[in-house]
Design a protein around this motif. Structure first.
Motif, short mmCIF file in Angstrom:
data_model
loop_
_atom_site.label_atom_id
_atom_site.label_comp_id
_atom_site.label_asym_id
_atom_site.label_seq_id
_atom_site.Cartn_x
_atom_site.Cartn_y
_atom_site.Cartn_z
N SER A 206 5.62 -25.79 -22.32
CA SER A 206 4.61 -26.67 -21.37
C SER A 206 5.18 -26.61 -19.82
CB SER A 206 4.31 -27.93 -21.77
OG SER A 206 3.14 -28.65 -20.95
N HIS A 207 5.81 -25.34 -19.46
CA HIS A 207 6.23 -25.29 -18.32
C HIS A 207 5.89 -24.30 -17.27
CE1 HIS A 207 7.65 -21.70 -20.32
NE2 HIS A 207 8.15 -21.30 -18.83
N ARG A 208 4.95 -23.43 -17.82
CA ARG A 208 4.59 -22.48 -16.69
C ARG A 208 3.19 -23.00 -16.14
NH1 ARG A 208 4.64 -17.99 -20.00
NH2 ARG A 208 6.57 -17.36 -19.13
N HIS A 209 2.21 -23.37 -16.79
CA HIS A 209 0.83 -23.69 -16.17
C HIS A 209 0.48 -22.59 -15.09
CE1 HIS A 209 0.78 -27.15 -18.51
NE2 HIS A 209 1.96 -27.51 -18.19
N ALA A 210 0.55 -21.41 -15.46
CA ALA A 210 -0.03 -20.38 -14.54
C ALA A 210 -1.42 -20.25 -14.59
CB ALA A 210 0.68 -18.84 -14.74
N ILE B 229 14.38 -26.04 -7.08
CA ILE B 229 13.43 -25.07 -7.28
C ILE B 229 13.78 -24.69 -8.62
CG2 ILE B 229 12.48 -22.89 -7.05
CD1 ILE B 229 13.26 -23.04 -3.94
N ASP B 230 12.90 -25.17 -9.68
CA ASP B 230 12.97 -24.86 -11.19
C ASP B 230 12.57 -23.45 -11.56
OD1 ASP B 230 10.13 -25.11 -10.94
OD2 ASP B 230 10.06 -27.23 -12.07
N TRP B 231 12.67 -23.14 -13.10
CA TRP B 231 12.47 -22.07 -13.53
C TRP B 231 11.08 -21.59 -13.38
CZ3 TRP B 231 17.31 -20.57 -15.31
CH2 TRP B 231 17.39 -19.32 -15.93
N ALA B 232 10.02 -22.37 -13.48
CA ALA B 232 8.81 -21.89 -13.49
C ALA B 232 8.30 -21.72 -12.16
CB ALA B 232 7.80 -23.16 -14.18
N THR B 233 8.69 -22.43 -11.10
CA THR B 233 8.43 -22.22 -9.84
C THR B 233 9.22 -20.79 -9.28
OG1 THR B 233 8.61 -24.55 -9.43
CG2 THR B 233 8.63 -22.98 -7.44
N ALA B 234 10.24 -20.52 -9.80
CA ALA B 234 11.11 -19.18 -9.43
C ALA B 234 10.13 -18.29 -10.09
CB ALA B 234 12.34 -19.31 -10.06
N GLU B 235 9.83 -18.25 -11.33
CA GLU B 235 9.13 -17.17 -11.63
C GLU B 235 7.49 -16.97 -11.11
OE1 GLU B 235 8.18 -16.50 -16.36
OE2 GLU B 235 6.46 -17.95 -15.56
N ALA B 236 7.08 -18.16 -10.61
CA ALA B 236 5.65 -17.88 -9.86
C ALA B 236 6.04 -17.26 -8.60
CB ALA B 236 5.20 -19.43 -9.59
N LEU B 237 7.13 -17.38 -7.95
CA LEU B 237 7.48 -16.71 -6.77
C LEU B 237 7.91 -15.49 -6.83
CD1 LEU B 237 10.11 -19.48 -5.21
CD2 LEU B 237 7.50 -19.14 -4.84
N ALA B 238 8.54 -15.00 -7.94
CA ALA B 238 8.51 -13.55 -8.42
C ALA B 238 7.46 -12.81 -8.75
CB ALA B 238 9.76 -13.44 -9.54
N ILE B 239 6.61 -13.27 -9.58
CA ILE B 239 5.17 -12.78 -9.86
C ILE B 239 4.40 -12.73 -8.74
CG2 ILE B 239 3.21 -13.12 -11.14
CD1 ILE B 239 5.08 -14.21 -13.56
N GLY B 240 4.22 -13.80 -7.92
CA GLY B 240 3.24 -13.97 -6.87
C GLY B 240 3.61 -13.03 -5.81
N SER B 241 5.11 -12.88 -5.44
CA SER B 241 5.49 -11.86 -4.42
C SER B 241 5.22 -10.52 -4.79
CB SER B 241 7.08 -12.10 -4.08
OG SER B 241 7.79 -11.89 -5.05
N LEU B 242 5.28 -10.08 -6.13
CA LEU B 242 4.92 -8.77 -6.30
C LEU B 242 3.68 -8.51 -6.38
CD1 LEU B 242 7.29 -8.34 -9.78
CD2 LEU B 242 7.73 -7.00 -7.69
N MET B 243 2.81 -9.40 -6.53
CA MET B 243 1.33 -9.10 -6.39
C MET B 243 1.19 -9.02 -5.04
SD MET B 243 0.08 -12.23 -8.93
CE MET B 243 -1.57 -12.33 -8.51
N TYR B 244 1.78 -9.85 -4.19
CA TYR B 244 1.63 -9.48 -2.80
C TYR B 244 1.91 -8.39 -2.27
CZ TYR B 244 1.35 -11.63 2.02
OH TYR B 244 0.72 -11.94 3.51
#
Length: 739
Positions: free
Chosen positions: A423-427, A390-405
């Motif tokens: 060019s790593h985030r692509h949120a 699990i890479d950096w961008a995925t971990a960030e998405a998990l942190a942000i998405g879980s807070l949103m949840y």
């Protein structure tokens, strides 16, 4: 103040008293237009008289402060600030209606508070579901929240932050429905005459950059100002655009009222000293019009002076009420001063797996870029399914998405944040046929409805960071993140960092959980793309050199080396029962480094952010040398150790620099009973980064000598010569093992 405290600096409004007519009219217009909240940014001149006259501030509070006491209750350890930086947050009663009025705190750096007010206003609009935060596509911003900004004439023309704020005014994710501006045009800046303080004809000419209307008003005529205030207010309500009033007035005394202005402006002040005051002129006008007699005017003055005298007498015993941790902040508190707390920020992986899937989901008719489909969407889904790499961008998405949840709103602001500088985030995805933007996490089903706002900013640091700070101080339940394009560029916002973010709590008892992501790392990109200047942030913190830190340090600074650590530190921001600003020394090369990945076990319930990461690859009894480091440099050291088979060397990672992780570091070192030397290794130059911060704490609190390995002293962060960079990399990686 002039009578009772003649030797104390003060910044009254004499010569510009008509500004009270502006506020008198503004308050009435606001409640009649169903405005619920007014947010104001204002410099020091005339601030205290306004607060006392119209905004319910007790003069006893001012007199107590002028007598040498704090503006806060005695049990609060705050360094406090001067009276000209006092603020108010009051519920006023105007024409029988309630109106919330917030005056943001200001430093002495003129105009710096303006973007803070804009950000605070937008946060309140978000809470009320205004504009793009609501369910209607047609409702404008500013329906019930109005932003007002006062300027000084010299500062408005001279300070670049004003151009930045105006440039932000109508940019998506920064608009607030237009601001109402009043320029208090004293026609002098400190000692500088107006014609030497700008190159434009009018001090208000910067407003032309966004085609904002400007009314020029005679400061001797308060009724004219009231009429123009009403007209400007109506314009702002109809068009939701910025509008300006240029109040042509004067400054009766010197800059701080102790200065003698005749030294530098003798002819102007010969005229000023012959002029009657605005209130006296207005009283004469009212007497002439038989509206107010001279005796009535005298009675009003006498009654107010009597009231001030009573307040002065109360000052020695006056106890200021708490003005912090109220309203939306009532469930929070100050951070503990004598301990570091730990927070379980892990979640069940089945939920995180779902959130990760939603972070790359898109509609069937969406035309995604084929490269992103392969390298971003498909690759992420595979990592999530396997629960590994699990890479950096995925971990960030998990942190942000879980807070949103969990119901929290998240905002990421800065230049190029949707894609990410690297060019790593692509949120945010862009339809390749229509150019429409799509934020996958905002379509996530389930949870408590938090939203993600990706705010692509103008090419600015100071005003944008000030805006984000304004959002962060308003709502403690939202996560506000500002990302510098490169960490080096944060110095463009140094005024905001110094005077608000790291000092706001001790000056004003105003907490914030703002996150600053500062990409950092030496990879051959020369001086302006290598260093976020870790040393400067460490110098700004109040960590102790001779005693253990608690969570109460003014700013938390981390340099995480794994995606899971990044995930936990983001979630920790809102999990704690206190709020602290967070500086993340963010990676560049680690974003795609295969060694810098995490597994699903690192995110499970019971997991948390570790201040120190120990070494699991060596046998403790064989270790003779311990290398301490922080950040991505660890991976270079680990690779070098593997090449040398130097398994008598342990490498410890300080993931948290401030607060300094004394107890965790002691626990790690305790297992190595045969150590002969301790080394601090960094890729930065000796006069930079964490060396001068770590060394005294390690030697004072651990009691061992710490040796240095890294680049030598230098006047700029990095060389621009490729061969030199390569030689330096080889040398600094080898040095700790050869010492």
């Amino acid at each position: 103040m002039a009578l009772k405290f003649p030797t104390v600096k003060r910044y009254g409004g004499e010569g510009a008293e008509s500004m009270l007519a502006f506020f008198w009219q503004l308050l009435r217009d606001s409640v009649q237009a169903n405005i619920e909240h007014v947010v104001l940014a204002m410099p020091h001149r005339g601030r205290t008289p306004l607060q006392a006259a119209l905004l319910n501030m007790r003069p006893a509070k001012v007199f107590r402060k002028l007598s040498g006491a704090s503006e806060f209750p005695e049990d609060i350890e705050a360094m406090s600030d001067v009276i000209s930086h006092f603020h108010v947050s009051e519920q006023l009663q105007v024409l029988g209606k309630s109106l919330n009025f917030s005056m943001v705190r200001n430093p002495s750096h003129l105009e710096a508070a303006n973007p803070v007010a804009m950000g605070k206003a937008r946060s309140k609009q978000q809470t009320r579901g205004e504009g793009g935060f609501g369910n209607s596509d047609t409702q404008p911003f500013g329906q019930h929240v109005l932003n007002v900004i006062l300027h000084g004439d010299a500062a408005f023309a001279g300070q670049g932050i004003n151009q930045e704020c105006l440039n932000m005014a109508y940019v998506p994710h920064f608009e607030v429905g237009g601001s109402l501006h009043l320029i208090v045009n004293n026609q002098v800046g400190f000692t500088t005459p107006g014609d030497r303080g700008r190159s434009t004809a009018y001090t208000s000419d910067l407003a032309k950059s966004i085609q904002a209307p400007v009314f020029h008003v005679n400061g001797d005529d308060p009724e004219a100002l009231a009429r123009i205030t009403n007209l400007a207010f109506r314009y702002q309500r109809v068009f939701r655009k910025d509008i300006f009033i240029d109040l042509n007035c004067f400054r009766r005394w010197g800059h701080n009222e102790l200065d003698d202005p005749t030294f530098t402006n003798p002819l102007v002040y010969k005229i000023v000293h012959q002029r009657e005051s605005v209130p006296d002129l207005y009283a004469k006008q009212l007497a002439k019009e038989q509206v107010l007699s001279e005796s009535q005017a005298k009675e009003m003055r006498d009654n107010y002076m009597k009231y001030l005298g009573e307040e002065l007498a109360l000052a020695p015993t006056y106890q200021p009420p708490p003005s912090y941790f109220e309203k939306q902040w009532k469930d929070l508190q100050l951070a503990p001063s004598k301990e570091l707390t730990y927070w379980d920020t892990g979640l069940d992986y089945s939920l995180l797996h779902y959130i990760g899937q939603q972070s790359v989901a898109f509609p069937e008719d969406f035309n995604i870029h084929p490269h992103l489909l392969k390298t971003h969407v498909t690759a992420r889904l595979k990592k999530l399914e396997n629960g590994a790499k699990i890479d950096w961008a995925t971990a960030e998405a998990l942190a942000i998405g879980s807070l949103m949840y969990q119901g929290h709103n998240v905002r990421i602001s800065g230049e190029d944040v949707g894609r990410g500088t690297f060019s790593h985030r692509h949120a945010m995805l862009v339809d390749q046929q229509t150019n429409e933007m799509f934020v996958p996490l905002n379509s996530m089903a389930g949870g408590n409805g938090g939203k993600l706002e990706l705010a692509h900013s103008i090419l600015s640091e100071e005003a944008v960071l000030g805006f984000e700070y304004g959002m962060a101080i308003d709502n403690p339940n939202n996560l506000i993140i500002w990302e510098a394009q490169f960490g080096d560029f944060a110095n463009g916002a140094q005024i905001i960092i110094d005077t608000f973010i790291v000092s706001g709590e001790t000056k004003w008892m105003e907490s914030n959980a703002l996150v600053m992501l500062l990409p950092h790392g030496y990879d051959g990109a020369a001086s302006e793309h290598s260093s976020c200047r870790i040393e400067r942030f460490l110098q700004l913190c109040d960590s102790k050199e001779t005693a253990a830190d608690g969570d109460s340090v003014n700013v938390h600074i981390v340099n995480p080396t794994t995606p899971a650590q990044y995930y936990h530190v983001l979630r920790r921001q809102l999990a704690r029962n206190f709020r602290k600003p967070l500086v993340v020394v963010a990676p560049k090369t680690l974003l795609r480094l295969p060694a810098a990945t995490s597994t699903h076990e690192d995110f499970q319930p019971g997991t948390l952010f570790h201040n120190v990461l120990g070494d699991t690859t060596v046998k403790a009894e064989q270790v003779k040398k311990v290398i301490l480091c922080s950040g991505k440099h660890y991976y270079n050291l680990a690779e070098e150790r593997e090449k040398r088979q130097a398994y008598d060397t342990a490498i410890l990672r300080l993931e948290s620099l401030c607060p300094f992780p004394l107890q965790e570091l002691k626990a790690q070192l305790a297992q190595y009973g045969n150590v002969q030397s301790f080394v601090w290794s960094q890729e930065e130059h000796r006069n930079m980064s964490a060396w001068t911060f770590v060394r005294p704490r390690f030697e004072n609190l651990i009691g061992q000598q710490l040796h240095y390995c890294g680049r030598c002293e230098a006047p700029t962060p990095a060389t621009g010569i490729g061969k030199v960079h390569k030689r330096e990399v080889d040398e600094i990686v080898a040095a700790p093992f050869e010492l």
